[in-house]
Design a protein around this motif. Structure first.
Motif, short mmCIF file in Angstrom:
data_model
loop_
_atom_site.label_atom_id
_atom_site.label_comp_id
_atom_site.label_asym_id
_atom_site.label_seq_id
_atom_site.Cartn_x
_atom_site.Cartn_y
_atom_site.Cartn_z
N PHE A 1 36.85 35.34 31.05
CA PHE A 1 36.17 36.08 32.11
C PHE A 1 34.68 36.23 31.78
O PHE A 1 33.82 36.02 32.64
N GLY A 2 34.40 36.56 30.53
CA GLY A 2 33.01 36.74 30.13
C GLY A 2 32.22 35.45 30.22
O GLY A 2 31.04 35.44 30.56
N LYS A 3 32.89 34.32 29.92
CA LYS A 3 32.19 33.04 29.92
C LYS A 3 31.98 32.52 31.33
O LYS A 3 30.97 31.92 31.63
N SER A 4 32.99 32.72 32.19
CA SER A 4 32.94 32.04 33.47
C SER A 4 32.41 32.92 34.60
O SER A 4 32.27 32.45 35.71
N SER A 5 32.15 34.19 34.31
CA SER A 5 31.60 35.03 35.38
C SER A 5 30.25 35.57 34.94
O SER A 5 29.83 35.39 33.81
N SER A 6 29.59 36.28 35.85
CA SER A 6 28.28 36.83 35.50
C SER A 6 28.42 38.21 34.86
O SER A 6 27.43 38.83 34.50
N PHE A 7 29.65 38.69 34.71
CA PHE A 7 29.86 40.02 34.09
C PHE A 7 29.87 39.88 32.58
O PHE A 7 30.11 38.81 32.04
N SER A 8 29.62 41.02 31.88
CA SER A 8 29.69 40.91 30.42
C SER A 8 31.15 40.96 29.98
O SER A 8 32.02 41.44 30.69
N THR A 9 31.38 40.44 28.77
CA THR A 9 32.76 40.30 28.28
C THR A 9 33.37 41.68 28.04
O THR A 9 32.77 42.51 27.35
#
Lengths: 434, 336
Positions: free
Chosen positions: B45-53
């Motif tokens: 999720f952290g890698k593929s989205s703009s949100f932090s992990t």
């Protein structure tokens, strides 16, 4: 009874006979031997411990890589040719990597086989490729040979940790994967290179992408907080108690309490941290700031006790001489006693800090035993520390984490040695003889 | 020197003030069994989205529930993982603090009884597991301290070998699930046990005479000890058997081998469901929660070909998974 012994001692004549002398020398030689044996045993155990850690851990510093010819097709990355970073970030790098693997083995088909084939390289390969393209968009529409990390299982196979000679169903790597990997090796498309990721990235669930940098930074931040709190407070307490405080019931009580605090199990400090810093002061969970505060509480008694011992060992003649030539008590302490006691205080501090470096139990309560990918950048960012990283990896089922656990222990030991070295150098500089 | 100390003190103060800023990172607590899956999703999720992990803590199911239900607001976690369903008491504690919950079942986890490859093959019934490990068993119409020393004492068809089982300590969720499913299950079928008061919780007592050895929370340690001692058996999660299939083999329980397909189909008796719980009040306040749930419940993650399967998750059946995904992404409230 005592009379009898005294009587005999009084009348006994010194025995200078050869037999008696030999007996005494033998006893002395035996005693020396015991001492040497104790040292050898201690060193042996240490060597065994270090040896086993280095043996299992050293292979984590290399990583198997696979070279693939990647065609950076514009249509997959930047169809409109805008070179907009946001578009580049969204490119279909996974497909490009997968196409590159398939190009090596064009005759593989079928969903199951293809899935196994794609598992040769790390799942992080698309991110690796994305980074390469983002740093140099000029590569788009060219074909490049790029070294990708192999998946952890292939890496373990290459390092011999996954045996080839057992039944296929009993290992994580299939016969087909071994065949493909061997073919790549025969084509000179595999190599083992230095594992930089281990030192430059944070934690990951994929062993080949996991690193200790997050934990090292977290440890540094936490220990900085611990040091700048425990050292001044500890030294001031020691100086006051030793040099200025009146000797009465209150100071006795304080002394007893400090000695007791030094022996309190560390988890208790964690509970205290949870109750005071998190619940009452509402500081953020998992932050190095809170970790440092908790560890500072734990380290304080050690610093104070060592500090007082160091101050006590300064000869009274120094104080008397200073006072005698007209120095005030403050001048006596700050110009003469404290500088002379400083090496001892530093030793105490470093012992306390070394204990703080190895703690996990109190950090559990304040949320630092956590999976954190991002490298912490401030004292309030979520962070973890090296011993916690060791603990988390030791608990992970993937076999590749076994060697990484040992490697992380080696990093932790290196950290400790660096800290001790700094203390030794400081002590050398400050040491004075009288 | 003085100036340096002052600067550092100032830096800490600034750091403290910074803490008052809004949290932009999802915080997850809870079960150590769900931890490997939750962290894998968090990383992806952290890698593929703009949100932090998201930050995932391993606190154990009970500890996670406590933190999760303690209140609404940034200081409290947004999600908790659980290796069992939320208890009614925990649900009530949550409701009292004004928390609405969405429950998501992620999949299954099998608990295996395994030994080294060089040891004997063994096939056990739950009843035999109970007779081997219970503190007290019925004999001659009354409860006696477990007299079974050898496996063959229980049943002559079992190997004539000392009973030696390494398992998790009582603080572990794996232990809870094991005593609840295997021990209680074996107790239920045992003739004459109920009359002697051996039912439900009374069946959970594990013998303490050395035949059952508490080997710590670390399953890797049990695996290593089994390798060194082919006469011993170990109790741990399926993923460790899966990763170490070249060294260990699982015992057949009630006629079923501990295999991926059997656990997924619900045939293997010692398996449990894994869950996570979402705090609805935090959705839209802490950025990314909805997207994280969507990532977790995507086919790419928890489907039969998803990356969580590689981590040892045993997926829900197709229909149940589709329904659960819909329910999770719609943040359907839990009622009890």
């Amino acid at each position: 009874m005592t009379d009898f012994i005294a009587d005999r001692a009084a009348t006994r004549k010194p025995d200078f006979s050869n037999a008696h002398l030999r007996k005494r020398y033998r006893a002395e030689a035996r005693f020396k031997l015991y001492g040497i044996a104790a040292i050898v045993a201690a060193l042996g155990m240490l060597a065994f411990l270090l040896g086993s850690i280095v043996m299992t851990g050293s292979s984590a510093f290399t990583q198997t890589e696979i070279a693939l010819d990647v065609t950076l097709d514009r249509a997959q990355i930047d169809p409109n040719g805008t070179l907009d970073p946001e578009v580049l970030a969204k490119g279909n790098y996974r497909k490009i990597v997968r196409d590159a693997i398939r190009a090596q083995f064009p005759d593989v088909s079928g969903r199951r086989d293809l899935r196994e084939l794609y598992r040769l390289v790390s799942t992080g390969s698309d991110f690796t490729l994305r980074q390469i393209v983002e740093t140099d968009p000029g590569l788009i529409d060219t074909t490049q040979t790029i070294w990708f990390k192999s998946s952890a299982d292939i890496d373990q196979l290459n390092k011999g940790a996954i045996p080839r000679d057992v039944v296929e169903s009993d290992r994580r790597v299939s016969d087909a994967q071994i065949g493909w990997f061997d073919k790549l090796s025969a084509d000179d498309r595999t190599r083992r290179s230095f594992n930089t990721t281990f030192f430059t990235s944070g934690d990951s669930r994929e062993p080949e992408q996991a690193g200790v940098l997050g934990a090292v930074v977290g440890t540094t931040l936490t220990l900085v907080v611990t040091l700048i709190l425990s050292f001044p407070i500890g030294v001031m307490s020691a100086v006051y108690l030793e040099e200025f405080a009146p000797k009465n019931r209150w100071t006795d009580l304080i002394e007893v309490n400090i000695n007791n605090l030094a022996a309190v199990p560390s988890i208790v400090f964690g509970l205290l941290g949870l109750a005071v810093f998190l619940n009452f002061f509402e500081l953020p969970r998992s932050a190095p700031l809170v970790g440092g505060l908790v560890l500072a509480l734990m380290t304080l008694p050690t610093v104070i006790i060592a500090g007082r011992a160091a101050l006590q060992s300064v000869p009274p003649s120094i104080r008397e001489a200073a006072l005698g030539v007209g120095a005030s008590p403050l001048q006596t302490v700050s110009h003469h006693v404290l500088p002379l006691a400083m090496p001892g205080i530093l030793t105490g501090t470093i012992i306390g800090m070394a204990r703080a470096l190895g703690e996990t139990a109190p950090l559990l309560m304040i949320g630092m035993v956590a999976f954190i990918v991002d490298i912490p950048r401030s004292f309030t960012d979520a962070a973890t520390v090296l011993p916690v990283q060791v603990f988390l990896w030791a608990d992970a089922p993937e076999r590749a984490f076994v060697e990484r656990t040992s490697a992380a222990i080696m990093v932790l030991l290196a950290f400790l040695i660096l800290m001790n070295l700094a203390a030794v150098l400081l002590r050398r500089k400050l040491e004075r003889r009288w | 020197m003085k100036i340096k100390t002052l600067t550092l003190a100032a830096a800490i103060t600034v750091g403290m003030v910074g803490a008052a800023e809004a949290r932009d990172q999802i915080r997850i607590v809870g079960s150590s069994t769900v931890f490997p899956f939750s962290t894998a999703v968090a990383e992806q999720f952290g890698k593929s989205s703009s949100f932090s992990t998201p930050v995932v803590e391993s606190t154990g199911t009970g500890g996670g529930m406590k933190l999760f239900c303690s209140g609404v607001g940034e200081d409290h976690p947004d999600m908790t993982n659980a290796s069992r369903r939320m208890k009614k008491s925990e649900f009530e504690a949550c409701t009292k603090n004004g928390i609405d919950i969405t429950e998501v079942q992620v999949g299954f986890d099998g608990i295996v009884i395994a030994n080294a490859k060089s040891g004997p093959d063994i096939s056990l019934s739950l009843e035999q597991v109970f007779l081997a490990l219970a503190a007290e068993i019925p004999q001659g119409g009354k409860l006696v301290a477990n007299p079974n020393k050898m496996w063959s004492d229980i049943d002559p068809s079992l190997p004539a070998q000392k009973i030696e089982v390494l398992g998790p300590p009582p603080t572990s969720g794996t232990r809870d699930a094991f005593v609840e499913i295997a021990m209680e299950g074996g107790c239920k079928t045992l003739a004459g046990a109920k009359e002697l008061g051996l039912a439900n919780k009374a069946c959970h007592a594990v013998r303490e005479d050395g035949a059952f050895i508490e080997a710590g929370e670390n399953d890797n340690l049990i695996v290593q000890k089994l390798e060194a001692n082919p006469n011993a058996f170990g109790i741990f999660g399926f993923s460790f058997l899966d990763q170490n299939a070249d060294k260990l083999k699982g015992a057949t329980v009630d006629g079923t081998m501990p295999e991926f397909e059997e656990i997924a189909a619900g045939n293997y008796p010692v398996s449990r469901s894994l869950f996570f719980y979402v705090k609805q009040q935090h959705v839209g306040v802490i950025p990314g929660i909805k997207e994280f749930v969507t990532e977790f419940t995507s086919e790419n993650a928890w489907g039969p070909d998803g990356y969580l399967i590689g981590k040892g998750l045993i997926p829900l059946p197709d229909a149940a998974r589709a329904a659960m995904a819909k329910q999770a992404q719609g943040l359907q409230p839990l009622s009890m």
